[in-house]
Motif scaffolding. Structure first.
Motif, PDB file in Angstrom:
ATOM      1  N   VAL A 422       0.824  -1.208   0.000  1.00  0.00           N
ATOM      2  CA  VAL A 422       0.000   0.000   0.000  1.00  0.00           C
ATOM      3  C   VAL A 422       0.861   1.263   0.000  1.00  0.00           C
ATOM      4  N   ILE A 423       2.054   1.173   0.591  1.00  0.00           N
ATOM      5  CA  ILE A 423       2.965   2.322   0.650  1.00  0.00           C
ATOM      6  C   ILE A 423       4.357   1.897   0.210  1.00  0.00           C
ATOM      7  N   GLU A 424       5.118   2.863  -0.289  1.00  0.00           N
ATOM      8  CA  GLU A 424       6.547   2.676  -0.534  1.00  0.00           C
ATOM      9  C   GLU A 424       7.275   3.010   0.758  1.00  0.00           C
ATOM     10  N   ILE A 425       7.982   2.038   1.320  1.00  0.00           N
ATOM     11  CA  ILE A 425       8.674   2.252   2.592  1.00  0.00           C
ATOM     12  C   ILE A 425      10.129   2.611   2.294  1.00  0.00           C
ATOM     13  N   ASP A 426      10.460   3.889   2.427  1.00  0.00           N
ATOM     14  CA  ASP A 426      11.824   4.339   2.167  1.00  0.00           C
ATOM     15  C   ASP A 426      12.749   4.020   3.332  1.00  0.00           C
ATOM     16  N   ASP A 427      12.269   4.230   4.557  1.00  0.00           N
ATOM     17  CA  ASP A 427      13.076   3.953   5.745  1.00  0.00           C
ATOM     18  C   ASP A 427      12.139   3.518   6.873  1.00  0.00           C
ATOM     19  N   PRO A 428      12.031   2.210   7.124  1.00  0.00           N
ATOM     20  CA  PRO A 428      11.097   1.754   8.163  1.00  0.00           C
ATOM     21  C   PRO A 428      11.497   2.205   9.563  1.00  0.00           C
ATOM     22  N   VAL A 429      12.772   2.433   9.787  1.00  0.00           N
ATOM     23  CA  VAL A 429      13.224   2.828  11.124  1.00  0.00           C
ATOM     24  C   VAL A 429      12.686   4.199  11.500  1.00  0.00           C
ATOM     25  N   THR A 430      12.677   5.122  10.539  1.00  0.00           N
ATOM     26  CA  THR A 430      12.174   6.473  10.810  1.00  0.00           C
ATOM     27  C   THR A 430      10.714   6.641  10.412  1.00  0.00           C
ATOM     28  N   GLY A 431      10.164   5.665   9.683  1.00  0.00           N
ATOM     29  CA  GLY A 431       8.780   5.775   9.232  1.00  0.00           C
ATOM     30  C   GLY A 431       8.620   6.645   8.007  1.00  0.00           C
ATOM     31  N   SER A 432       9.679   6.772   7.219  1.00  0.00           N
ATOM     32  CA  SER A 432       9.614   7.561   5.988  1.00  0.00           C
ATOM     33  C   SER A 432       8.968   6.719   4.889  1.00  0.00           C
ATOM     34  N   VAL A 433       7.774   7.137   4.444  1.00  0.00           N
ATOM     35  CA  VAL A 433       7.022   6.356   3.455  1.00  0.00           C
ATOM     36  C   VAL A 433       6.379   7.283   2.435  1.00  0.00           C
ATOM     37  N   ARG A 434       5.952   6.687   1.320  1.00  0.00           N
ATOM     38  CA  ARG A 434       5.178   7.389   0.293  1.00  0.00           C
ATOM     39  C   ARG A 434       3.996   6.513  -0.103  1.00  0.00           C
ATOM     40  N   LEU A 435       2.870   7.136  -0.442  1.00  0.00           N
ATOM     41  CA  LEU A 435       1.705   6.374  -0.868  1.00  0.00           C
ATOM     42  C   LEU A 435       1.926   5.796  -2.255  1.00  0.00           C
ATOM     43  N   ARG A 436       1.542   4.553  -2.446  1.00  0.00           N
ATOM     44  CA  ARG A 436       1.529   3.964  -3.782  1.00  0.00           C
ATOM     45  C   ARG A 436       0.303   4.472  -4.536  1.00  0.00           C
ATOM     46  N   ARG A 437       0.434   4.609  -5.826  1.00  0.00           N
ATOM     47  CA  ARG A 437      -0.675   5.103  -6.643  1.00  0.00           C
ATOM     48  C   ARG A 437      -1.484   3.976  -7.272  1.00  0.00           C
ATOM     49  N   ASP A 438      -0.911   2.793  -7.341  1.00  0.00           N
ATOM     50  CA  ASP A 438      -1.574   1.683  -8.033  1.00  0.00           C
ATOM     51  C   ASP A 438      -1.824   0.529  -7.061  1.00  0.00           C
ATOM     52  N   VAL A 439      -2.621   0.804  -6.041  1.00  0.00           N
ATOM     53  CA  VAL A 439      -2.875  -0.191  -4.995  1.00  0.00           C
ATOM     54  C   VAL A 439      -4.094  -1.029  -5.366  1.00  0.00           C
ATOM     55  N   GLU A 440      -3.921  -2.350  -5.334  1.00  0.00           N
ATOM     56  CA  GLU A 440      -5.058  -3.236  -5.556  1.00  0.00           C
ATOM     57  C   GLU A 440      -5.968  -3.203  -4.326  1.00  0.00           C
ATOM     58  N   LYS A 441      -7.270  -3.219  -4.571  1.00  0.00           N
ATOM     59  CA  LYS A 441      -8.225  -3.157  -3.470  1.00  0.00           C
ATOM     60  C   LYS A 441      -8.041  -4.326  -2.510  1.00  0.00           C
ATOM     61  N   LEU A 442      -7.730  -5.511  -3.045  1.00  0.00           N
ATOM     62  CA  LEU A 442      -7.534  -6.678  -2.184  1.00  0.00           C
ATOM     63  C   LEU A 442      -6.357  -6.476  -1.232  1.00  0.00           C
ATOM     64  N   ASP A 443      -5.303  -5.798  -1.691  1.00  0.00           N
ATOM     65  CA  ASP A 443      -4.150  -5.545  -0.821  1.00  0.00           C
ATOM     66  C   ASP A 443      -4.518  -4.586   0.304  1.00  0.00           C
ATOM     67  N   GLU A 444      -5.308  -3.568  -0.012  1.00  0.00           N
ATOM     68  CA  GLU A 444      -5.753  -2.637   1.027  1.00  0.00           C
ATOM     69  C   GLU A 444      -6.647  -3.350   2.038  1.00  0.00           C
ATOM     70  N   MET A 445      -7.551  -4.197   1.548  1.00  0.00           N
ATOM     71  CA  MET A 445      -8.447  -4.931   2.447  1.00  0.00           C
ATOM     72  C   MET A 445      -7.673  -5.917   3.313  1.00  0.00           C
ATOM     73  N   ASP A 446      -6.658  -6.553   2.739  1.00  0.00           N
ATOM     74  CA  ASP A 446      -5.848  -7.506   3.500  1.00  0.00           C
ATOM     75  C   ASP A 446      -5.104  -6.800   4.628  1.00  0.00           C
ATOM     76  N   LEU A 447      -4.573  -5.609   4.343  1.00  0.00           N
ATOM     77  CA  LEU A 447      -3.894  -4.825   5.373  1.00  0.00           C
ATOM     78  C   LEU A 447      -4.870  -4.430   6.476  1.00  0.00           C
ATOM     79  N   ASP A 448      -6.058  -4.005   6.095  1.00  0.00           N
ATOM     80  CA  ASP A 448      -7.070  -3.606   7.072  1.00  0.00           C
ATOM     81  C   ASP A 448      -7.484  -4.797   7.938  1.00  0.00           C
ATOM     82  N   ALA A 449      -7.793  -5.928   7.292  1.00  0.00           N
ATOM     83  CA  ALA A 449      -8.246  -7.107   8.035  1.00  0.00           C
ATOM     84  C   ALA A 449      -7.165  -7.638   8.968  1.00  0.00           C
ATOM     85  N   GLY A 450      -5.899  -7.507   8.573  1.00  0.00           N
ATOM     86  CA  GLY A 450      -4.803  -8.021   9.392  1.00  0.00           C
ATOM     87  C   GLY A 450      -4.223  -7.023  10.367  1.00  0.00           C
TER      88      GLY A 450
END
Length: 459
Positions: A422-450
């Motif tokens: 769902v996001i591009e993780i540039d640096d997980p230690v600092t939480g530096s991320v960017r939103l992906r533009r081409d997210v499949e709905k199933l991937d978003e739902m899987d993240l939410d459910a989990g």
């Protein structure tokens, strides 16, 4: 035969003027017969019993005169299972959904041992008992399993979706076997067609009658809707990406449900006069707020239902506000008991000790810190996804970045994998991320459910 023990992780030391007490209660259910162990321990309800340093009691329920580890004849209740299949019109598109749903139901039925009470419910805008023909549960035998399989094979998609009606019918069926451990599987591919008020009324009527694991197939159902059902009915919610996953998932759910040999388990919290419970939530194996289900025992005590148990470990984060005391004072901040069938089987104490030693009072217990982060992670994921759907990209980046940082600190690889879709993780230690533009709905739902799944604390 299941025995229980509980342990407390906390920093009991508080600075002068502070009254907020945190503790994680680890409850372990052990199958002594399977382990071949010879457990011993004091009777939690015996007035002559003594509390160990770790607050451990263990005794099988239902027989106050037996030592821990002794078998209790006839102690394990029977099992009751209801399989609820969404048969609304949308289950026909693609056709593999209804085909695999029928196959999954037959797999679940075949997994039921002789003696288990069961039924199958067809869910549309109405609720209908597919098998047996009457509104009662039937006992599993070779004959009834075969008959149920033939009834399931005749199911065809039609009509709408009224989950509240499905649940109410399930509660009626469970009432025909009141002494059993009640469990249901609910499968859907769509959204509830009832009003929010109607669903809430159904959940209020069904709460405590059975536990329900919810499964959504495809991407047209709502995670928050099934989470509402599973949370109120002490179950789980999960995404099935492909219809072909249903059968294996149903078999696993049946096996897990049948392993639960202890019914009617509650966490009882006593706090002294002047103290209040700020929150109590399960934090492992997943996050679940227990406060809305609290039942008053007396003005100082609340029971929090946790459903039926098999062998395993669950952990709970308790926060209590106590009146601050003088330096050097020590008080009992809370007493936490596990109650089975109304009887205390294990107990632990949460302490508060006031000190002027800043090194002691500022020390953070590692287990408490870990699970505080896990609850924060679940909130960050759900709020971040909500912000993303609302078009608030700045908030979404901040919240999902926070989630990535917490997941990395906890070494939660599964959560980082879900987030990474769902996001591009540039640096997980600092939480530096960017939103992906081409997210499949199933991937978003899987993240939410989990989002509520947690990793155990390292000790």
């Amino acid at each position: 035969m299941i025995t229980f023990n509980c342990e407390v992780s906390q920093n009991e030391f508080l600075a002068e003027g502070v009254g907020e007490v945190h503790a994680v209660i680890t409850v372990t259910a052990r199958d002594e017969a399977a382990a071949g162990a010879d457990a011993t321990g004091p009777n939690a309800t015996d007035p002559n019993a003594t509390m160990t340093a770790r607050g451990v009691f263990a005794r099988p329920r239902g027989d106050a005169g037996r030592p821990a580890g002794a078998a209790v004849p006839g102690d394990a209740p029977g099992a009751a299972e209801v399989i609820i299949l969404d048969c609304s019109g949308s289950m026909e598109y693609p056709q593999s959904k209804i085909i695999e749903a029928r196959r999954a139901a037959r797999a679940a039925i075949d997994a039921l041992p002789d003696g288990v009470a069961f039924a199958v419910v067809e869910g549309t805008e109405q609720a209908r008992v597919v098998y047996p023909e009457r509104r009662v549960l039937v006992t599993a035998t070779a004959q009834t399993r075969a008959e149920a399989g033939r009834a399931v094979a005749r199911l065809r998609p039609h009509g709408g979706t009224s989950m509240g009606r499905w649940l109410r019918l399930t509660a009626q069926l469970m009432a025909s076997r009141p002494d059993a451990i009640h469990h249901a599987i609910l499968l859907t591919d769509g959204q509830n067609g009832e009003s929010a008020k109607a669903l809430e009324a159904a959940l209020a009527a069904c709460e405590g009658a059975f536990q329900c694991d919810c499964r959504g197939v495809g991407d047209d159902w709502r995670v928050d809707e099934l989470r509402q059902i599973s949370t109120r009915l002490l179950g789980t919610v999960s995404l099935l990406r492909e219809p072909a996953q249903m059968a294996d998932d149903f078999r696993a759910l049946i096996a897990k449900a049948l392993a639960r040999g202890v019914a009617d388990v509650a966490l009882r919290v006593w706090t002294p006069k002047g103290s209040t419970t700020r929150f109590l939530r399960q934090v492992s194996p997943e996050v679940d707020d227990l406060m809305p289900r609290a039942v008053e025992v007396n003005p100082f005590t609340r029971d929090h239902p946790t459903g039926a148990w098999a062998a395993g470990t669950r952990e709970y984060h308790l926060c209590v506000d106590v009146p601050p005391a003088d330096v050097g004072d020590e008080r009992l901040a809370a007493r936490v008991s596990l109650v089975v069938g109304g009887e205390v089987v294990t107990q632990a104490r949460v302490r508060a000790v006031w000190t002027e030693d800043a090194e002691l009072s500022t020390r953070i217990d590692g287990v408490v810190a870990h699970y505080s982060g896990q609850a924060e992670l679940a909130r960050a994921v759900q709020d971040g996804l909500a912000a993303r759907r609302a078009g608030d990209e700045d908030s979404a980046v901040t919240l999902l970045g926070q989630a990535a940082r917490i997941a990395a600190a906890a070494d939660d690889g599964a959560m980082l994998d879900r987030l990474g879709k769902v996001i591009e993780i540039d640096d997980p230690v600092t939480g530096s991320v960017r939103l992906r533009r081409d997210v499949e709905k199933l991937d978003e739902m899987d993240l939410d459910a989990g989002s509520t799944l947690t990793v155990p604390a390292k000790r």
